[in-house]
Scaffold this motif. Structure first.
Motif, PDB file in Angstrom:
ATOM      1  N   TYR A 190       0.859  -1.254   0.078  1.00 44.85           N
ATOM      2  CA  TYR A 190      -0.041   0.042  -0.122  1.00 44.85           C
ATOM      3  C   TYR A 190       0.874   1.298   0.030  1.00 44.85           C
ATOM      4  CZ  TYR A 190      -3.199   3.707   1.634  1.00 44.85           C
ATOM      5  OH  TYR A 190      -3.813   4.717   1.937  1.00 44.85           O
ATOM      6  N   ASN A 191       1.933   1.045   0.791  1.00 40.46           N
ATOM      7  CA  ASN A 191       2.860   2.502   0.733  1.00 40.46           C
ATOM      8  C   ASN A 191       3.401   2.538  -0.454  1.00 40.46           C
ATOM      9  OD1 ASN A 191       2.261   3.258   3.633  1.00 40.46           O
ATOM     10  ND2 ASN A 191       3.479   1.791   4.383  1.00 40.46           N
ATOM     11  N   TYR A 192       3.817   1.481  -0.853  1.00 39.22           N
ATOM     12  CA  TYR A 192       4.409   1.701  -2.419  1.00 39.22           C
ATOM     13  C   TYR A 192       3.620   2.140  -3.142  1.00 39.22           C
ATOM     14  CZ  TYR A 192       9.244  -0.404  -1.847  1.00 39.22           C
ATOM     15  OH  TYR A 192      10.348  -0.530  -1.669  1.00 39.22           O
ATOM     16  N   SER A 193       2.255   1.786  -3.232  1.00 34.15           N
ATOM     17  CA  SER A 193       1.204   2.074  -4.447  1.00 34.15           C
ATOM     18  C   SER A 193       0.801   3.427  -4.253  1.00 34.15           C
ATOM     19  CB  SER A 193       0.214   1.289  -4.322  1.00 34.15           C
ATOM     20  OG  SER A 193      -0.243   1.255  -3.248  1.00 34.15           O
ATOM     21  N   LYS A 194       0.978   4.061  -3.007  1.00 30.30           N
ATOM     22  CA  LYS A 194       0.647   5.381  -2.829  1.00 30.30           C
ATOM     23  C   LYS A 194       1.612   6.478  -3.438  1.00 30.30           C
ATOM     24  CE  LYS A 194       0.684   6.136   1.642  1.00 30.30           C
ATOM     25  NZ  LYS A 194       0.692   6.677   3.074  1.00 30.30           N
ATOM     26  N   LYS A 195       2.824   6.126  -3.741  1.00 29.73           N
ATOM     27  CA  LYS A 195       3.669   6.933  -4.718  1.00 29.73           C
ATOM     28  C   LYS A 195       3.106   7.160  -5.962  1.00 29.73           C
ATOM     29  CE  LYS A 195       7.562   5.959  -2.008  1.00 29.73           C
ATOM     30  NZ  LYS A 195       8.953   5.359  -1.520  1.00 29.73           N
ATOM     31  N   ARG A 196       2.293   6.404  -6.388  1.00 27.15           N
ATOM     32  CA  ARG A 196       1.623   6.208  -7.819  1.00 27.15           C
ATOM     33  C   ARG A 196       2.503   6.692  -8.937  1.00 27.15           C
ATOM     34  NH1 ARG A 196      -4.099   7.247  -7.077  1.00 27.15           N
ATOM     35  NH2 ARG A 196      -4.366   7.706  -4.959  1.00 27.15           N
ATOM     36  N   THR A 197       3.744   5.884  -8.898  1.00 27.35           N
ATOM     37  CA  THR A 197       4.364   5.449 -10.277  1.00 27.35           C
ATOM     38  C   THR A 197       4.163   4.400 -10.647  1.00 27.35           C
ATOM     39  OG1 THR A 197       6.599   4.916  -9.048  1.00 27.35           O
ATOM     40  CG2 THR A 197       5.845   7.335  -9.141  1.00 27.35           C
ATOM     41  N   LYS A 226       6.592   2.338 -11.456  1.00 26.97           N
ATOM     42  CA  LYS A 226       7.580   1.314 -11.079  1.00 26.97           C
ATOM     43  C   LYS A 226       7.062   0.893  -9.593  1.00 26.97           C
ATOM     44  CE  LYS A 226      12.309   1.006  -9.574  1.00 26.97           C
ATOM     45  NZ  LYS A 226      13.627   1.889  -9.631  1.00 26.97           N
ATOM     46  N   THR A 227       6.470   1.970  -8.667  1.00 27.50           N
ATOM     47  CA  THR A 227       6.245   1.625  -7.561  1.00 27.50           C
ATOM     48  C   THR A 227       4.961   0.583  -7.371  1.00 27.50           C
ATOM     49  OG1 THR A 227       5.015   3.502  -7.097  1.00 27.50           O
ATOM     50  CG2 THR A 227       7.253   3.510  -6.096  1.00 27.50           C
ATOM     51  N   ILE A 228       4.068   0.976  -8.335  1.00 26.23           N
ATOM     52  CA  ILE A 228       2.829   0.074  -8.566  1.00 26.23           C
ATOM     53  C   ILE A 228       3.340  -1.316  -8.690  1.00 26.23           C
ATOM     54  CG2 ILE A 228       0.745  -0.385  -9.787  1.00 26.23           C
ATOM     55  CD1 ILE A 228       0.420   2.641  -9.665  1.00 26.23           C
ATOM     56  N   GLU A 229       4.287  -1.538  -9.730  1.00 31.23           N
ATOM     57  CA  GLU A 229       4.594  -2.875 -10.327  1.00 31.23           C
ATOM     58  C   GLU A 229       5.346  -3.659  -8.935  1.00 31.23           C
ATOM     59  OE1 GLU A 229       7.111  -2.353 -13.762  1.00 31.23           O
ATOM     60  OE2 GLU A 229       5.318  -1.502 -14.997  1.00 31.23           O
ATOM     61  N   ILE A 230       6.137  -2.771  -8.276  1.00 26.18           N
ATOM     62  CA  ILE A 230       7.039  -3.223  -7.103  1.00 26.18           C
ATOM     63  C   ILE A 230       5.637  -3.791  -6.126  1.00 26.18           C
ATOM     64  CG2 ILE A 230       8.404  -2.837  -5.095  1.00 26.18           C
ATOM     65  CD1 ILE A 230      10.050  -1.127  -7.006  1.00 26.18           C
ATOM     66  N   SER A 231       4.874  -3.026  -5.772  1.00 32.18           N
ATOM     67  CA  SER A 231       3.715  -3.573  -4.916  1.00 32.18           C
ATOM     68  C   SER A 231       3.223  -4.975  -5.301  1.00 32.18           C
ATOM     69  CB  SER A 231       2.993  -2.332  -4.541  1.00 32.18           C
ATOM     70  OG  SER A 231       1.745  -2.352  -5.249  1.00 32.18           O
TER      71      SER A 231
END
Length: 174
Positions: A77-84, A86-91
């Motif tokens: 959730y914290n990764y996807s909050k950055k809304r990029t 790359k971070t959504i793929e990581i999450s």
């Protein structure tokens, strides 16, 4: 951007050392907490099953993974909050990896317990469910890009696996 604020001003070598020490401390603390709370957690799940009349397997199949994987969900959730992208793929990758790792780990421990304690084989439905989930997640992780439909399919795997176990057991599979 992922560096803790208290380590930003240190040299790269000192940052690495502090990160490794912090990781070792957090892993040790987490291991201690798991050891401390795992036996009482099993007792609570068994008692919840007795009081509700629902088999302990179903109670533990629902609540234990939620408790065990809450940190992965929060991190994703914290990764996807950055809304990029790359971070959504990581999450998404982290959640899929946790699913595959947990299922593989649990199935391995399960098989080891059955073998070394010479338990009677009464777990066909549960084992088939775990293997089916593993196979489905493997196919879902092969995609290069995940969509909302993929997320909904992956989310539905959990309740569908419970239904799958119940159906197999009603058909006479242990």
């Amino acid at each position: 951007e992922d560096m803790p604020e208290d380590l930003i001003d240190l040299s790269p070598e000192q940052q690495q050392f502090n990160i490794k020490m912090r990781s070792a401390w957090m892993l040790s603390l987490g291991t201690f907490l798991v050891v401390l709370f795992s036996d009482p957690m099993v007792d609570v799940l068994n008692e919840a099953g007795k009081r509700t009349g629902i088999p302990a397997f179903y109670i533990s199949f629902v609540f234990a993974p939620m408790a065990a994987n809450l940190t992965e969900v929060i991190a994703a959730y914290n990764y996807s909050k950055k809304r990029t992208q790359k971070t959504i793929e990581i999450s998404i990758s982290a959640l899929q990896g946790a699913c595959a790792m947990n299922n593989t780990f649990v199935l391995g421990i399960f098989m080891i317990l059955i073998y070394f304690r010479q338990l009677a084989w009464e777990y066909m439905a549960e084992t088939a469910s775990i293997l089916l989930v593993e196979i489905l997640i493997v196919f879902m992780t092969q995609k290069s890009q995940q969509t909302l439909l993929d997320a909904l399919i992956i989310l539905s795997v959990y309740p569908l696996s419970l239904i799958f176990v119940a159906v197999l057991e009603s058909m006479g599979f242990d």
